[in-house]
Structures are given as structure tokens and as C-alpha cells.
Design a protein around this motif. Structure first.
Motif, PDB file in Angstrom:
ATOM      1  N   ALA A 176       0.870   7.089  -1.846  1.00 19.71           N
ATOM      2  CA  ALA A 176      -0.520   7.622  -1.419  1.00 19.71           C
ATOM      3  C   ALA A 176      -0.695   9.073  -1.905  1.00 19.71           C
ATOM      4  O   ALA A 176       0.411   9.794  -1.818  1.00 19.71           O
ATOM      5  CB  ALA A 176      -0.369   7.703   0.182  1.00 19.71           C
TER       6      ALA A 176
ATOM      7  N   GLN B  61     -11.808   6.825   1.409  1.00 19.74           N
ATOM      8  CA  GLN B  61     -10.575   6.310   1.174  1.00 19.74           C
ATOM      9  C   GLN B  61     -11.023   5.682  -0.342  1.00 19.74           C
ATOM     10  O   GLN B  61     -12.128   5.139  -0.601  1.00 19.74           O
ATOM     11  CB  GLN B  61     -10.188   5.152   2.060  1.00 19.74           C
ATOM     12  CG  GLN B  61      -9.679   6.072   3.108  1.00 19.74           C
ATOM     13  CD  GLN B  61      -9.052   4.935   4.228  1.00 19.74           C
ATOM     14  OE1 GLN B  61      -8.741   3.935   3.867  1.00 19.74           O
ATOM     15  NE2 GLN B  61      -9.035   5.241   5.659  1.00 19.74           N
TER      16      GLN B  61
ATOM     17  N   ILE C 275      -3.012  12.461  -0.915  1.00 14.50           N
ATOM     18  CA  ILE C 275      -4.066  13.279   0.140  1.00 14.50           C
ATOM     19  C   ILE C 275      -4.807  14.229  -0.745  1.00 14.50           C
ATOM     20  O   ILE C 275      -3.998  15.185  -1.423  1.00 14.50           O
ATOM     21  CB  ILE C 275      -3.330  13.539   1.202  1.00 14.50           C
ATOM     22  CG1 ILE C 275      -2.813  12.666   2.018  1.00 14.50           C
ATOM     23  CG2 ILE C 275      -4.286  14.551   2.208  1.00 14.50           C
ATOM     24  CD1 ILE C 275      -1.798  13.096   3.446  1.00 14.50           C
TER      25      ILE C 275
ATOM     26  N   ILE D 131      -4.602   1.005   1.605  1.00 14.31           N
ATOM     27  CA  ILE D 131      -3.179   1.677   2.199  1.00 14.31           C
ATOM     28  C   ILE D 131      -2.230   0.576   2.357  1.00 14.31           C
ATOM     29  O   ILE D 131      -1.052   0.729   1.953  1.00 14.31           O
ATOM     30  CB  ILE D 131      -3.036   2.660   3.361  1.00 14.31           C
ATOM     31  CG1 ILE D 131      -2.223   3.613   3.339  1.00 14.31           C
ATOM     32  CG2 ILE D 131      -3.554   1.977   4.507  1.00 14.31           C
ATOM     33  CD1 ILE D 131      -2.222   4.796   3.924  1.00 14.31           C
TER      34      ILE D 131
ATOM     35  N   LEU E 199      -6.765   9.291  -0.213  1.00 12.50           N
ATOM     36  CA  LEU E 199      -7.245   9.759   0.850  1.00 12.50           C
ATOM     37  C   LEU E 199      -7.830  11.252   0.686  1.00 12.50           C
ATOM     38  O   LEU E 199      -7.181  11.911   0.571  1.00 12.50           O
ATOM     39  CB  LEU E 199      -6.534   9.572   2.079  1.00 12.50           C
ATOM     40  CG  LEU E 199      -5.771   8.088   2.422  1.00 12.50           C
ATOM     41  CD1 LEU E 199      -4.416   7.985   1.874  1.00 12.50           C
ATOM     42  CD2 LEU E 199      -6.128   7.618   3.742  1.00 12.50           C
TER      43      LEU E 199
ATOM     44  N   ALA F 236      -2.757   4.687  -2.795  1.00 16.14           N
ATOM     45  CA  ALA F 236      -4.188   4.788  -1.910  1.00 16.14           C
ATOM     46  C   ALA F 236      -4.554   6.165  -2.011  1.00 16.14           C
ATOM     47  O   ALA F 236      -3.690   7.188  -1.980  1.00 16.14           O
ATOM     48  CB  ALA F 236      -3.462   4.412  -0.240  1.00 16.14           C
TER      49      ALA F 236
ATOM     50  N   LYS G 269       1.961   3.417   8.341  1.00 12.21           N
ATOM     51  CA  LYS G 269       1.685   2.214   7.374  1.00 12.21           C
ATOM     52  C   LYS G 269       2.391   1.955   6.528  1.00 12.21           C
ATOM     53  O   LYS G 269       2.240   1.014   5.889  1.00 12.21           O
ATOM     54  CB  LYS G 269       0.369   2.500   6.817  1.00 12.21           C
ATOM     55  CG  LYS G 269      -0.989   2.905   7.670  1.00 12.21           C
ATOM     56  CD  LYS G 269      -1.613   1.732   7.967  1.00 12.21           C
ATOM     57  CE  LYS G 269      -2.864   2.232   9.079  1.00 12.21           C
ATOM     58  NZ  LYS G 269      -3.929   1.254   8.911  1.00 12.21           N
TER      59      LYS G 269
ATOM     60  N   GLU H 244       0.276   9.070   9.750  1.00  8.21           N
ATOM     61  CA  GLU H 244      -0.514   7.576   9.589  1.00  8.21           C
ATOM     62  C   GLU H 244      -0.182   6.943   8.443  1.00  8.21           C
ATOM     63  O   GLU H 244       0.082   5.506   8.480  1.00  8.21           O
ATOM     64  CB  GLU H 244      -2.280   7.836   9.721  1.00  8.21           C
ATOM     65  CG  GLU H 244      -2.651   8.309  11.076  1.00  8.21           C
ATOM     66  CD  GLU H 244      -4.209   8.649  11.232  1.00  8.21           C
ATOM     67  OE1 GLU H 244      -4.642   8.100  10.189  1.00  8.21           O
ATOM     68  OE2 GLU H 244      -4.481   9.462  11.978  1.00  8.21           O
ATOM     69  N   ILE H 245      -0.225   7.611   7.219  1.00 11.14           N
ATOM     70  CA  ILE H 245       0.464   6.942   6.276  1.00 11.14           C
ATOM     71  C   ILE H 245       1.982   6.485   6.252  1.00 11.14           C
ATOM     72  O   ILE H 245       2.064   5.251   5.713  1.00 11.14           O
ATOM     73  CB  ILE H 245       0.114   7.992   4.902  1.00 11.14           C
ATOM     74  CG1 ILE H 245      -1.289   8.254   4.653  1.00 11.14           C
ATOM     75  CG2 ILE H 245       1.032   7.208   3.554  1.00 11.14           C
ATOM     76  CD1 ILE H 245      -1.666   9.261   3.684  1.00 11.14           C
TER      77      ILE H 245
ATOM     78  N   ILE I  21       4.404  10.139  -0.835  1.00  8.56           N
ATOM     79  CA  ILE I  21       3.199  10.822  -0.529  1.00  8.56           C
ATOM     80  C   ILE I  21       2.891  12.100  -1.152  1.00  8.56           C
ATOM     81  O   ILE I  21       3.962  12.895  -1.367  1.00  8.56           O
ATOM     82  CB  ILE I  21       2.801  11.035   1.012  1.00  8.56           C
ATOM     83  CG1 ILE I  21       3.032   9.975   1.898  1.00  8.56           C
ATOM     84  CG2 ILE I  21       1.812  11.984   1.456  1.00  8.56           C
ATOM     85  CD1 ILE I  21       3.235  10.012   3.471  1.00  8.56           C
TER      86      ILE I  21
END
Length: 180
Positions: free
Chosen positions: A25, A14, A27, A19, A54, A52, A96, A92-93, A103
Motif C-alpha cells: 500500500a 482510493q 499513502i 486493499i 490511498l 493499493a 487489513k 487500518e492498512i 506500506i
């Protein structure tokens, strides 16, 4: 590949904003022989303020053992395990508090193929998809395994012509399916 026949384990590097404090976010999915830290290094070249970051790590630095152009069953069960890692991370993102339209998925080479394949199997409105040299996975693309709607998600697929691993014809074929 792992001689113990263990599938991918959750191992997420991370970076960026925590997050819980992030507004977006990304990925970031590394290629064969790469690692999460290496793909995360790309973040210094991108405007990712407020993101964030990841980066999942593949077991033994590869998401699946054979070429992305091999029959899909030859890359199992590793491919399904890799796709599940990406789908669970997306979920999960969202749990949150970051909606799917904020995303982004970015992948390089094998990670680019995994980016496109994972997103296309459960298409939804993402912030964007970035595939640096990749295409949809399998010796033949079977449209019936893809579902959902990208709802205008911006998608970038970059490649070289020629590329020793990713034929331009597969990039074009993938683009046609993604546009549908």
C-alpha cells in the motif's frame, strides 16, 4: 482554513488494487492547495503494480495553516488532526493484512513534511518514505517527540537548492534525525 473550526475529516481517495487484494500500500499525501486526485496522478509515473493507493484529502486543501517552520503550536490543532489521519490510515492498512514493511508514504511539499513528521513520531519498519521537498515540522526540531525505529526503512528526501519554502538546512537537519 475552514471557518467552522472543524478539523480534518476522513476523506480518502482510493486507487490501484483493492486493499483486500493488494500486496503493498502507498499513502500519497498532497501539498498545500493540492488535492488527493492530483497527488494520485503521480502513480502513473511510478511502478506501483499490486499496490493499493490511498490519498487522504485535507480540509480546505491544506493540512495546517502556517509554514512548517512556524512554532508547532501555531499549526495546532490542524497538525495533530492531520497526523492522526495518517496514523489511523496506517493502522487500518495493517488491520487489513498489509504489514508496515509493505506500506509506503509519499508526500509533496506540505504533504512531504506531513509524511516525515507522521512517520517519525511513531517510527517503524516501513516499505519506504518519499518526501518531495519537505522536512520535519516546527521552528525547532525536538528529538524527544520522535519515537520508534525505522529498522532500515529506505527514505528519500528530494529538494531544490534554493527552494523558496524549504531551506536545505532543514532537509539536512531532518536527515540527521531520521538516520538516528
Amino acid at each position: 482554513m475552514n471557518t467552522n473550526n472543524q478539523l480534518h475529516k476522513r476523506n480518502i481517495l482510493q486507487g490501484g488494487r483493492p486493499i483486500e487484494e493488494a500486496t503493498r500500500a502507498m499513502i500519497m499525501i498532497h501539498g498545500r492547495g493540492g488535492d488527493a486526485r492530483g497527488i494520485m496522478d503521480l502513480s502513473s509515473y511510478l511502478n506501483l503494480e499490486g499496490f493499493a493507493l490511498l490519498a487522504p484529502q485535507a480540509t480546505d486543501a491544506t493540512w495546517y495553516p502556517y509554514s512548517f517552520l512556524s512554532p508547532e503550536n501555531q499549526n495546532e490543532p490542524w497538525l495533530s488532526s492531520a497526523i492522526e489521519i495518517i496514523h489511523s490510515l496506517i493502522n487500518e492498512i495493517i488491520e487489513k493484512g498489509i504489514p508496515s514493511e509493505k506500506i509506503y508514504l509519499l508526500g509533496f511539499s506540505q504533504g512531504a513534511c506531513l509524511t516525515l513528521e507522521s512517520a517519525s513520531r511513531k517510527a517503524r519498519h516501513f516499505g519506504g518514505l518519499i518526501a518531495f521537498t519537505g522536512g520535519l515540522i516546527g521552528d525547532v526540531i525536538h528529538p524527544k517527540k520522535y519515537s520508534g525505529d525505522f529498522m532500515g526503512t529506505p527514505i528519500f528526501i528530494g529538494t531544490a537548492d534554493p527552494d523558496p519554502h524549504v531551506p536545505v538546512s532543514r532537509v539536512k537537519e531532518s536527515t540527521i534525525l531520521l538516520e538516528k
